[in-house]
Design a protein around this motif. Sequence first.
Motif, PDB file in Angstrom:
ATOM      1  N   ASP A  93     133.988 107.584  69.560  1.00 29.19           N
ATOM      2  CA  ASP A  93     132.670 107.719  70.176  1.00 29.19           C
ATOM      3  C   ASP A  93     132.397 109.164  70.571  1.00 29.19           C
ATOM      4  O   ASP A  93     131.274 109.653  70.424  1.00 29.19           O
ATOM      5  N   LEU A  94     133.411 109.835  71.075  1.00 29.45           N
ATOM      6  CA  LEU A  94     133.251 111.223  71.479  1.00 29.45           C
ATOM      7  C   LEU A  94     132.936 112.116  70.281  1.00 29.45           C
ATOM      8  O   LEU A  94     132.145 113.058  70.389  1.00 29.45           O
ATOM      9  N   ARG A  95     133.528 111.813  69.127  1.00 27.85           N
ATOM     10  CA  ARG A  95     133.248 112.608  67.919  1.00 27.85           C
ATOM     11  C   ARG A  95     131.781 112.512  67.519  1.00 27.85           C
ATOM     12  O   ARG A  95     131.254 113.420  66.878  1.00 27.85           O
ATOM     13  N   ASP A  96     131.110 111.409  67.888  1.00 32.53           N
ATOM     14  CA  ASP A  96     129.679 111.290  67.595  1.00 32.53           C
ATOM     15  C   ASP A  96     128.876 112.349  68.332  1.00 32.53           C
ATOM     16  O   ASP A  96     127.814 112.757  67.880  1.00 32.53           O
ATOM     17  N   TYR A  97     129.392 112.781  69.490  1.00 29.54           N
ATOM     18  CA  TYR A  97     128.695 113.789  70.281  1.00 29.54           C
ATOM     19  C   TYR A  97     129.082 115.210  69.886  1.00 29.54           C
ATOM     20  O   TYR A  97     128.472 116.154  70.347  1.00 29.54           O
ATOM     21  N   GLU A  98     130.105 115.354  69.087  1.00 27.59           N
ATOM     22  CA  GLU A  98     130.592 116.679  68.710  1.00 27.59           C
ATOM     23  C   GLU A  98     130.592 116.826  67.189  1.00 27.59           C
ATOM     24  O   GLU A  98     131.619 116.641  66.544  1.00 27.59           O
ATOM     25  N   PRO A  99     129.449 117.163  66.591  1.00 28.20           N
ATOM     26  CA  PRO A  99     129.449 117.354  65.140  1.00 28.20           C
ATOM     27  C   PRO A  99     130.301 118.565  64.769  1.00 28.20           C
ATOM     28  O   PRO A  99     130.488 119.471  65.584  1.00 28.20           O
ATOM     29  N   GLY A 100     130.838 118.557  63.582  1.00 23.48           N
ATOM     30  CA  GLY A 100     131.692 119.647  63.130  1.00 23.48           C
ATOM     31  C   GLY A 100     130.925 120.947  63.026  1.00 23.48           C
ATOM     32  O   GLY A 100     129.686 120.974  63.021  1.00 23.48           O
ATOM     33  N   PRO A 101     131.639 122.076  62.927  1.00 19.91           N
ATOM     34  CA  PRO A 101     130.968 123.380  62.872  1.00 19.91           C
ATOM     35  C   PRO A 101     130.094 123.545  61.624  1.00 19.91           C
ATOM     36  O   PRO A 101     129.136 124.298  61.643  1.00 19.91           O
TER      37      PRO A 101
END
Length: 133
Positions: A93-101
Amino acid sequence: MGRKIDMKKIEDITKCQVTFSKRRSSLIKKAQEISVCCDVDVAFVAFSPSGRISKFCSQKRKSKRSLGNFTTLKNLELQIKKSTLELQILEADLRDYEPGPEQEPSLHQLSWCERNIEQSLQRVMARKVSSKT
């Protein structure tokens, strides 16, 4: 004196597993020594890089007391597995808020994140109010 080893993640999977197996036995031995020398309860739980569980519980006290609310080591293992799964879900879920560079978030993704954060904030504020009463 022993050689100096930099503390960093071991990227090679094989070397990581070998290092874990060597250090695991040393940690279990130290846990047993602490249990005997200090007459204390010791519980050691470790997850290997392959996902296997290594555990140690001091024998002397195991029959006298249960580990917290858990009556057996099996229940503790189940609780750890459940917590591990919950952690994996939360990390996803946290990765949904942090898109890759290399990714630019779309307007839809940003509005979705904003809505979720606002809802979470409202739930936290509601809990805070209910805990004061």
